[in-house]
Structures are given as structure tokens and as C-alpha cells.
Design a protein around this motif. Sequence first.
Motif, short mmCIF file in Angstrom:
data_model
loop_
_atom_site.label_atom_id
_atom_site.label_comp_id
_atom_site.label_asym_id
_atom_site.label_seq_id
_atom_site.Cartn_x
_atom_site.Cartn_y
_atom_site.Cartn_z
N ARG A 11 56.24 -1.83 66.49
CA ARG A 11 57.43 -1.26 65.86
C ARG A 11 58.03 -0.17 66.75
N SER A 67 57.89 -3.74 56.09
CA SER A 67 56.72 -3.30 55.31
C SER A 67 56.33 -1.85 55.62
N ASP A 98 61.32 -4.48 65.69
CA ASP A 98 59.87 -4.74 65.62
C ASP A 98 59.63 -6.22 65.88
N ARG A 101 62.55 -8.42 64.51
CA ARG A 101 63.77 -7.89 63.88
C ARG A 101 64.72 -7.50 65.01
N ARG A 128 65.19 -13.73 54.41
CA ARG A 128 64.35 -12.99 53.44
C ARG A 128 65.19 -12.28 52.39
O1 C5P Z 1 56.93 -7.44 57.35
P1 C5P Z 1 56.81 -6.42 58.45
O2 C5P Z 1 57.81 -5.35 58.38
O3 C5P Z 1 55.40 -5.91 58.56
O4 C5P Z 1 57.10 -7.24 59.78
C1 C5P Z 1 57.10 -6.62 61.05
C2 C5P Z 1 57.56 -7.64 62.11
O5 C5P Z 1 56.60 -8.67 62.27
C3 C5P Z 1 58.86 -8.34 61.73
O6 C5P Z 1 59.62 -8.55 62.91
C4 C5P Z 1 58.42 -9.67 61.17
O7 C5P Z 1 59.38 -10.67 61.38
C5 C5P Z 1 57.15 -9.94 61.96
N1 C5P Z 1 56.15 -10.67 61.19
C6 C5P Z 1 55.89 -12.01 61.47
N2 C5P Z 1 54.94 -12.70 60.77
C7 C5P Z 1 54.22 -12.10 59.81
C8 C5P Z 1 54.45 -10.73 59.51
C9 C5P Z 1 55.43 -10.06 60.21
O8 C5P Z 1 56.52 -12.57 62.37
N3 C5P Z 1 53.29 -12.79 59.17
#
Ligand code: C5P
Length: 239
Positions: free
Chosen positions: A94, A100, A175, A200, A216
Motif C-alpha cells: 500500500r 480494507s 495498492d 488500485r 466492487r
Molecule cells: O481489499 P484490500 O484493500 O485489502 O486490497 C488491497 C489490494 O490488494 C487491492 O489492490 C486489491 O485489488 C488487491 N487484492 C487482490 N486480491 C485479494 C485481496 C486484495 O488482488 N484477494
Amino acid sequence: MEKKEMLYEGKAKQVFATDKADEVVVRYKDDATAFNAQKRGSFARKGELNNAISTLIFEYLAKNGIPTHFIEKLGDIEQLVKKVDIIPLEMVVRNYVAGSMAQRLGVEEGLKSPVTIFDLCYKKDELGDPLINDHHAVFLGAASYDELKEMYALTDKINQLLIALFDKMNIILVDFKIELGKTSDGKIVLADEISPDTCRLWDKDTMKKLDKDRFRRDLGEVTEAYEEIYDRLQKAVNS
Ligand code: C5P
């Protein structure tokens, strides 16, 4: 190369055996899931765009010294990769607060972090991929402390290279998540995919989200956002 039986089907990809023991074919699906598969959907050209985007990113990273599983793109939705044992840890990086982390810590989305934040998650669908620490990872037998050190160093290098690439595209790398795997000779390499499904990506001028958050959060224009990333990426890697 001859494609053989399906070895595995995940939420967004299928993996097929080939006539070579150490190579597999990955096929990208149009299916999309979010929130640990509680939300499901599919959108046009997703498989094709993620295959094309991930190919360009893996080629760029390989050119810059990152070991990867990628061998070659085979067609619109398939690529040939080295067979690896996926390490059951998701490495999340990040640069800005979002998703999250914003929720868990009650911090506003969009804040730039003064330090690079690494989250380690245990890849286990039944548990919803929980956030763990290094000691848990070693306890679970997912990796040794030495391997974790190597994994963080590789992930950090990938982050620096991706920040530079997306910067050229006028995009903020907020991230992303990567997965690492071990080849038959025990080498740790970047595996899985890097695409708007796993990152992201925000336009620097408008802060428009150009990634899976459009799916999402039901923001619309999902395919268009992935197409925009692919267009800008092609220009950036060719310049
Ligand atoms: O959901 P969160 O904020 O923890 O996700 C952080 C980054 O990791 C985001 O870019 C999300 O697309 C990616 N991610 C992913 N697969 C997951 C969890 C998160 O690609 N199972």
C-alpha cells in the motif's frame, strides 16, 4: 506445445497441464468476484484485457530483473507460464490508504502513506484470506524467515518498478496484491497476475478509479476502465 487437462479452476482463471511437466497454460476468464466471492459477476473482454495487461507488466518487470513465471502470451485469453508451487501468502503493498486498510483502521481513503505498507495475508478462502504476521506465516509453514525476507525485498522492488511505470501513465498506484511461487528448482518468482483486478489505480488528474473497485462498488464503466489502462500501458512500455 500441447494443452492437456485442466488442473485447477479459480475465481478468475483456469490452469491447464501441457505436454511439458514444468509448464502450464493459464486462461483468463471474464468472471469477476469480490468480497471473498460474495459478489459475483462478469464483464465483457475482462479476460482478454487482463491477459494483455498482465503480459505487458510481466514483460516490463522481467526486463528490469524481476524473476517471474511468465513465458509467453499464447492468444487472446491464454498465456504459457512456468509451473510453480504458489506460496500461500498474499503480499499486499500500500502506497496510499484504501480498501480494507481504510476500514480496519478507520482512516480516510486516499491518504498517501509516508512509508510503504506491506500486509501479509494467508491464502485460505474458507477463512477469507486473513491478515497475518511473519510469525504466523512461519508457524503455518508457508515460508521461512529467510524466505520472507527475500519475498519482502522482491515485493518492494516490484512496487518501485510499478510506481515508475504507472507514473508514466499518469496513474497513482494506490495498492496491489501479488503472489509468489517456487519453481521446481526452489527459486522464488513472481506468479499469478498483475492487472486492474489486483491493483488500485487512480487517474492522477481526476482521481477516477480505473480498477476493480468499479465492479466492487458498482461504479459502472468497468470494461472502459480496463481498456483505458491497457491503452496507456501500451504507450508507456513502447515509449
Ligand atoms: O481489499 P484490500 O484493500 O485489502 O486490497 C488491497 C489490494 O490488494 C487491492 O489492490 C486489491 O485489488 C488487491 N487484492 C487482490 N486480491 C485479494 C485481496 C486484495 O488482488 N484477494
